[in-house]
Write a protein that holds these residues in place. Structure first.
Motif, PDB file in Angstrom:
ATOM      1  N   LYS A   1       1.284  -1.422   0.201  1.00  0.00           N
ATOM      2  CA  LYS A   1      -0.126   0.092   0.015  1.00  0.00           C
ATOM      3  C   LYS A   1       1.066   1.480  -0.558  1.00  0.00           C
ATOM      4  CE  LYS A   1      -4.228  -2.004   0.785  1.00  0.00           C
ATOM      5  NZ  LYS A   1      -5.042  -2.548   1.952  1.00  0.00           N
ATOM      6  N   THR A   2       0.214   2.392  -0.150  1.00  0.00           N
ATOM      7  CA  THR A   2       0.882   3.491  -0.429  1.00  0.00           C
ATOM      8  C   THR A   2       0.011   4.195   0.768  1.00  0.00           C
ATOM      9  OG1 THR A   2       1.519   3.745  -2.826  1.00  0.00           O
ATOM     10  CG2 THR A   2       1.083   6.303  -1.877  1.00  0.00           C
ATOM     11  N   VAL A   3       0.843   4.820   1.658  1.00  0.00           N
ATOM     12  CA  VAL A   3       0.806   5.521   2.921  1.00  0.00           C
ATOM     13  C   VAL A   3       0.947   7.011   3.421  1.00  0.00           C
ATOM     14  CG1 VAL A   3       0.414   4.977   5.868  1.00  0.00           C
ATOM     15  CG2 VAL A   3       0.786   3.188   3.846  1.00  0.00           C
ATOM     16  N   VAL A   4       0.165   7.517   4.082  1.00  0.00           N
ATOM     17  CA  VAL A   4       0.194   8.538   4.249  1.00  0.00           C
ATOM     18  C   VAL A   4       0.015   9.054   5.685  1.00  0.00           C
ATOM     19  CG1 VAL A   4      -0.738  11.624   3.998  1.00  0.00           C
ATOM     20  CG2 VAL A   4      -1.010   9.501   1.728  1.00  0.00           C
ATOM     21  N   ILE A   5       1.266   9.465   6.021  1.00  0.00           N
ATOM     22  CA  ILE A   5       0.788  10.223   7.507  1.00  0.00           C
ATOM     23  C   ILE A   5       1.569  11.791   7.594  1.00  0.00           C
ATOM     24  CG2 ILE A   5       3.248  10.106   9.511  1.00  0.00           C
ATOM     25  CD1 ILE A   5       4.167   8.061   7.835  1.00  0.00           C
TER      26      ILE A   5
ATOM     27  N   ALA B   1       7.692   7.119  12.032  1.00  0.00           N
ATOM     28  CA  ALA B   1       6.327   6.681  11.548  1.00  0.00           C
ATOM     29  C   ALA B   1       6.507   6.186  10.411  1.00  0.00           C
ATOM     30  CB  ALA B   1       5.447   7.675  11.795  1.00  0.00           C
ATOM     31  N   ALA B   2       7.196   6.309   9.231  1.00  0.00           N
ATOM     32  CA  ALA B   2       7.233   6.034   7.907  1.00  0.00           C
ATOM     33  C   ALA B   2       8.126   4.325   8.056  1.00  0.00           C
ATOM     34  CB  ALA B   2       8.064   6.328   6.972  1.00  0.00           C
ATOM     35  N   MET B   3       9.329   4.347   8.481  1.00  0.00           N
ATOM     36  CA  MET B   3       9.507   3.166   8.356  1.00  0.00           C
ATOM     37  C   MET B   3       8.957   2.164   9.347  1.00  0.00           C
ATOM     38  SD  MET B   3      13.426   2.524  11.098  1.00  0.00           S
ATOM     39  CE  MET B   3      13.670   4.525  10.692  1.00  0.00           C
ATOM     40  N   VAL B   4       7.874   2.013  10.099  1.00  0.00           N
ATOM     41  CA  VAL B   4       7.234   1.565  10.843  1.00  0.00           C
ATOM     42  C   VAL B   4       6.399   0.787   9.518  1.00  0.00           C
ATOM     43  CG1 VAL B   4       5.296   0.840  12.687  1.00  0.00           C
ATOM     44  CG2 VAL B   4       6.687   2.198  13.183  1.00  0.00           C
ATOM     45  N   MET B   5       5.506   1.895   9.130  1.00  0.00           N
ATOM     46  CA  MET B   5       4.987   0.713   7.839  1.00  0.00           C
ATOM     47  C   MET B   5       5.296   0.319   6.494  1.00  0.00           C
ATOM     48  SD  MET B   5       1.646   3.176   8.931  1.00  0.00           S
ATOM     49  CE  MET B   5       1.800   3.955  10.072  1.00  0.00           C
ATOM     50  N   LEU B   6       6.997   0.781   6.489  1.00  0.00           N
ATOM     51  CA  LEU B   6       8.015  -0.069   5.687  1.00  0.00           C
ATOM     52  C   LEU B   6       7.473  -0.970   6.135  1.00  0.00           C
ATOM     53  CD1 LEU B   6       9.932   3.029   4.263  1.00  0.00           C
ATOM     54  CD2 LEU B   6       8.317   2.332   3.281  1.00  0.00           C
ATOM     55  N   GLU B   7       8.253  -1.211   7.483  1.00  0.00           N
ATOM     56  CA  GLU B   7       8.374  -2.703   8.343  1.00  0.00           C
ATOM     57  C   GLU B   7       7.212  -3.857   7.928  1.00  0.00           C
ATOM     58  OE1 GLU B   7      11.842  -1.148  11.011  1.00  0.00           O
ATOM     59  OE2 GLU B   7      10.169  -1.450  11.766  1.00  0.00           O
ATOM     60  N   ASN B   8       6.225  -2.825   7.611  1.00  0.00           N
ATOM     61  CA  ASN B   8       5.332  -3.128   8.004  1.00  0.00           C
ATOM     62  C   ASN B   8       4.012  -3.705   6.717  1.00  0.00           C
ATOM     63  OD1 ASN B   8       3.643  -4.426  10.969  1.00  0.00           O
ATOM     64  ND2 ASN B   8       4.784  -2.724  10.995  1.00  0.00           N
ATOM     65  N   GLY B   9       5.211  -3.766   5.416  1.00  0.00           N
ATOM     66  CA  GLY B   9       5.275  -3.812   4.650  1.00  0.00           C
ATOM     67  C   GLY B   9       4.173  -2.885   3.620  1.00  0.00           C
ATOM     68  N   ALA B  10       4.516  -1.188   3.740  1.00  0.00           N
ATOM     69  CA  ALA B  10       4.008  -0.489   3.100  1.00  0.00           C
ATOM     70  C   ALA B  10       5.004  -0.424   1.817  1.00  0.00           C
ATOM     71  CB  ALA B  10       4.462   0.851   2.993  1.00  0.00           C
ATOM     72  N   LYS B  11       4.244   0.130   0.225  1.00  0.00           N
ATOM     73  CA  LYS B  11       4.948   0.230  -0.345  1.00  0.00           C
ATOM     74  C   LYS B  11       6.112   1.150  -0.437  1.00  0.00           C
ATOM     75  CE  LYS B  11       3.205   1.428  -4.630  1.00  0.00           C
ATOM     76  NZ  LYS B  11       1.873   1.588  -5.956  1.00  0.00           N
ATOM     77  N   SER B  12       5.408   2.116  -0.294  1.00  0.00           N
ATOM     78  CA  SER B  12       5.668   4.084   0.191  1.00  0.00           C
ATOM     79  C   SER B  12       4.976   4.519   0.972  1.00  0.00           C
ATOM     80  CB  SER B  12       6.342   4.773  -1.510  1.00  0.00           C
ATOM     81  OG  SER B  12       4.340   4.705  -2.070  1.00  0.00           O
ATOM     82  N   VAL B  13       6.008   5.711   1.270  1.00  0.00           N
ATOM     83  CA  VAL B  13       5.187   6.024   2.191  1.00  0.00           C
ATOM     84  C   VAL B  13       5.308   8.069   2.526  1.00  0.00           C
ATOM     85  CG1 VAL B  13       5.005   6.798   4.600  1.00  0.00           C
ATOM     86  CG2 VAL B  13       5.977   4.403   4.293  1.00  0.00           C
ATOM     87  N   ILE B  14       4.036   8.458   2.236  1.00  0.00           N
ATOM     88  CA  ILE B  14       4.158  10.391   1.724  1.00  0.00           C
ATOM     89  C   ILE B  14       4.005  10.880   3.179  1.00  0.00           C
ATOM     90  CG2 ILE B  14       3.000  12.349   0.225  1.00  0.00           C
ATOM     91  CD1 ILE B  14       2.776   9.644  -1.962  1.00  0.00           C
ATOM     92  N   GLY B  15       5.138  11.659   3.711  1.00  0.00           N
ATOM     93  CA  GLY B  15       4.864  12.645   4.857  1.00  0.00           C
ATOM     94  C   GLY B  15       4.047  14.135   4.116  1.00  0.00           C
ATOM     95  N   LEU B  16       3.053  14.549   5.035  1.00  0.00           N
ATOM     96  CA  LEU B  16       2.184  15.574   4.174  1.00  0.00           C
ATOM     97  C   LEU B  16       1.801  16.407   5.848  1.00  0.00           C
ATOM     98  CD1 LEU B  16       0.097  17.471   2.374  1.00  0.00           C
ATOM     99  CD2 LEU B  16      -1.584  15.941   3.057  1.00  0.00           C
ATOM    100  N   THR B  17       3.074  17.576   5.915  1.00  0.00           N
ATOM    101  CA  THR B  17       2.617  18.053   7.201  1.00  0.00           C
ATOM    102  C   THR B  17       2.455  19.623   7.102  1.00  0.00           C
ATOM    103  OG1 THR B  17       5.450  19.152   6.575  1.00  0.00           O
ATOM    104  CG2 THR B  17       4.965  16.744   8.334  1.00  0.00           C
ATOM    105  N   VAL B  18       1.547  20.271   7.650  1.00  0.00           N
ATOM    106  CA  VAL B  18       1.471  22.047   7.450  1.00  0.00           C
ATOM    107  C   VAL B  18       2.497  22.802   7.496  1.00  0.00           C
ATOM    108  CG1 VAL B  18      -0.245  23.486   8.415  1.00  0.00           C
ATOM    109  CG2 VAL B  18      -1.303  21.374   8.081  1.00  0.00           C
ATOM    110  N   ALA B  19       3.532  23.037   7.641  1.00  0.00           N
ATOM    111  CA  ALA B  19       5.056  23.270   7.887  1.00  0.00           C
ATOM    112  C   ALA B  19       6.197  22.947   8.182  1.00  0.00           C
ATOM    113  CB  ALA B  19       4.531  24.304   9.076  1.00  0.00           C
ATOM    114  N   ARG B  20       7.028  23.644   7.046  1.00  0.00           N
ATOM    115  CA  ARG B  20       7.996  22.669   6.885  1.00  0.00           C
ATOM    116  C   ARG B  20       9.508  23.979   7.735  1.00  0.00           C
ATOM    117  NH1 ARG B  20      12.685  21.706   8.069  1.00  0.00           N
ATOM    118  NH2 ARG B  20      14.417  20.281   6.770  1.00  0.00           N
TER     119      ARG B  20
END
Ligand SMILES: [Zn+2]
Ligand SMILES: [Zn+2]
Ligand SMILES: [Zn+2]
Lengths: 450, 225
Positions: B188-192, B206-225
């Motif tokens: 799956k593609t997961v958005v955090i 958090a992304a690492m946990v998703m990938l370790e549990n089989g996610a294909k890719s992870v996208i972070g979305l934050t309001v600010a940087r």
């Protein structure tokens, strides 16, 4: 947490602070939720359920957040006020009150003694603070807890050192949002009315100075704060130069007693507001020109060297007005200033030091600034930014000194406005009372001479 | 209604274009002056790894310190400037939950442009939930409660984020784990979603946990940087 810190307070504590509480501490709910109604029990606000909502059926108050958020997740902590004061202070002020001031001071003291709700309507420049001293001295000697509060921080900052000097043997507690020092239990407190929300049935005598001060004039939380901070058996004194309709209605309903000080310390009446109707004052200025009457007044000032203030409704108009003046009177020195102006203090000081002859300004100079011998012009006095109270205060800048107790107050209006009329009416009313008092005083002095 | 940030009355102007567009009218909750205080980040030139605002679209200095991670990148909506700082102070630290409305529409709209199978918010720890009463991220997306299946390990709440320096933050070990019951992430593609990307530690763990549990890719979305 010590018991003293909770006497007469209603404090929001963190869970850690709430673990160690003195015996007898009362835990009070911060919010009341009944059906569709959500009310904050600290500031009294009726809240919109939709906006006050937190997840999980909890609620919070969005109106008094700056004092720390109260919610259904938190409580307020309180200990009843025991008046645990020692070394009761006496008055160290050795100034003199005038005859009318003494009468007023006695009236104030009597209101404290009878635990009344009282309104003292004293004109701008009457010397209100000094008139409090005899009443406050009595209250402090009785071991009563006293607070003097104002909606405005700057009024508090001005009051605190004067009260401290008048009661030099005690320490005055000063509380406001910009004060970083921790709270200390004291017999005499000076604070903003906002800080009163942290008190519960604490004060035997509570004085509210400049009760009608912008921007809290129509704030219903003010009444709530006052009623909760004062003991049920306490006295409340409202001080104002420009009472609101709400206050005068309370007088009519018999909920407030009233006394007047219609004369300034130099015993002259207030300068009257002279209204000039000029629908095109602004369009003239947009073409870089001043309307005829303004030209006439400024020509007089250019010759006499008299200092003056010009008030305008909006910051964006400041430069335009000053440019028009400079075009006509290139030799007359002046500055523009507004509330958030970084050079504000410096510019006002230049005016005080007579380095410039005039200031073009927005409403911010209306209170607290005393410039002897000035005249005042308000352009667009009918604009809604000027409240009745603000106009009375602006007019009150004129005639403050013994050397020149009179002066001109010109208000230029594009159209008739009710609040301008009301300001005129308020000034005329106190002047009628002032004239009556003057007549009585002159009869007295004639009798005394015989 | 008044602007949620400056309390001045809001004037809603209905333009003809709006009316003819037949779109539902989204009532603004902040005035245009306050809104202009927030600086949107141009995705074309932002750092491709963390979403930081830049003039050139190259991997920024901070990101070069992280091991290369091809299955993760972060996208940020606004710069963390003084207006944003004031916003977070009022929203998170003063706890004015009303302010979730400021970025709700913008965040939901951005989410709809990302092809994601699963969306999850960074959780707040139980102690914060007890005092603040809401999760600031799900406040923008949903009802303000933790999503429930991405959880913080109890040890992480011992030291507050703000008191740690960058090194400390980078050294802290994995603070997240998945709850026993969680969606199947395989392929799956997961958005955090998170509030602010500062060091990137939180969202990368958090992304690492998703990938370790089989996610294909992870996208972070934050309001600010
Ligand atoms: Zn409240
Ligand atoms: Zn605003
Ligand atoms: Zn980067």
């Amino acid at each position: 947490m010590q018991a003293k810190e909770l006497y007469g307070r209603q404090l929001l504590l963190t869970p850690v602070e709430a673990q160690q509480l003195p015996a007898g501490t009362q835990k009070l709910p911060a919010l009341k939720v009944t059906g569709q109604q959500v009310q904050c029990l600290r500031c009294g606000s009726q809240l919109q359920r939709r906006w006050a909502q937190l997840p999980d059926h909890h609620y919070y108050c969005y109106q008094c957040l700056t004092l720390g958020r109260v919610s259904t997740l938190t409580s307020l902590y309180h200990l009843p006020e025991p008046n645990a004061f020692t070394d009761l202070p006496s008055l160290t002020w050795d100034g003199q009150l005038t005859g009318p001031q003494t009468d007023c001071a006695n009236r104030v003291k009597a209101a404290f003694q009878a635990r009344q709700r009282h309104l003292l309507w004293a004109v701008t420049g009457a010397g209100k603070t000094e008139m409090l001293f005899p009443g406050l001295a009595w209250a402090l000697q009785q071991g009563l807890r006293v607070a003097v509060a104002s909606p405005r921080v700057d009024v508090c900052l001005e009051l605190a050192p004067r009260l401290q000097a008048a009661f030099a043997t005690t320490t005055v507690a000063v509380l406001h949002g910009r004060q970083p020092a921790p709270y200390v239990y004291r017999q005499l407190t000076v604070c903003t009315t906002h800080q009163l929300l942290r008190f519960r049935e604490a004060f035997d005598v509570l004085v509210i100075d400049e009760v009608d001060a912008f921007p809290f004039a129509a704030n219903p939380r003010l009444t709530y704060a006052v009623e909760h901070a004062v003991k049920p058996t306490g006295a409340v004194l409202y001080l104002t130069a420009t009472p609101s309709r709400e206050l005068l209605q309370q007088v009519k309903r018999g909920q407030l007693t009233i006394s007047y000080l219609p004369l300034r310390f130099h015993r002259h009446l207030l300068p009257k507001i002279q209204v000039t109707l000029a629908p095109k004052w602004w369009s003239h200025l947009q073409h870089g020109k001043l309307i005829k009457p303004v030209q006439r007044w400024l020509t007089q000032y250019a010759t006499s060297g008299r200092r003056f203030l010009i008030f305008v409704p909006r910051i964006s108009q400041l430069a335009i007005v000053q440019a028009a003046i400079q075009r006509m009177f290139p030799k007359m020195m002046g500055l523009t200033v507004y509330s958030a102006d970084p050079e504000r203090l410096d510019k006002v000081q230049q005016m005080r030091d007579q380095q410039v002859q005039y200031l073009v300004t927005t409403t911010i100079l209306e209170r607290g600034v005393t410039l002897p011998g000035i005249d005042v012009i308000v352009l667009g006095a009918d604009d809604a930014v000027f409240s009745t109270a603000a106009l009375v205060q602006i007019a009150g800048r004129v005639g403050r000194s013994r050397d020149r107790p009179t002066g001109a107050v010109h208000m230029v209006c594009a159209s008739h406005a009710r609040h301008v009329k009301q300001a005129q009416r308020q000034i005329n009313l106190v002047n009628r009372k002032g004239q009556r008092l003057l007549n009585e005083l002159s009869t007295l002095s004639t009798t005394a001479n015989h | 209604m008044n602007c949620l940030l400056c309390q001045r009355p809001l004037t809603t102007k209905l333009t003809l274009k709006w009316v003819l567009s037949w779109q539902p009218i989204v009532r603004p909750v902040v005035c245009s002056l306050c809104w202009q205080g927030f600086r949107p980040i141009d995705r074309q030139t932002a750092c491709p790894d963390c979403g930081r605002a830049q003039l050139q679209p190259q991997v920024c200095r901070d990101c070069r310190r992280w091991p290369t991670q091809t299955q993760f990148y972060n996208q940020a909506l606004f710069e963390y400037n003084s207006a944003m700082q004031a916003y977070f102070k009022a929203y998170k630290f003063q706890g004015d939950f009303r302010l979730r409305a400021v970025f709700q529409a913008r965040l939901k709209q951005t989410l709809s442009t990302i092809k994601a199978d699963v969306v999850v918010a960074i959780p707040v720890n139980p102690a914060t939930m007890q005092t603040r009463g809401f999760n600031q991220v799900t406040g923008w997306l949903a009802a303000g409660e933790n999503d429930g299946w991405l959880v913080t390990l109890a040890t992480t709440k011992a030291i507050k984020q703000a008191t740690k320096n960058r090194q400390d933050r980078l050294l802290t070990t994995q603070p997240f784990q998945l709850a026993a019951e969680h969606p199947d992430l395989t392929g799956k593609t997961v958005v955090i979603v998170d509030d602010v990307y500062t060091t990137g530690r939180t969202i990368r763990y958090a992304a690492m946990v998703m990938l370790e549990n089989g996610a294909k890719s992870v996208i972070g979305l934050t309001v600010a940087r």
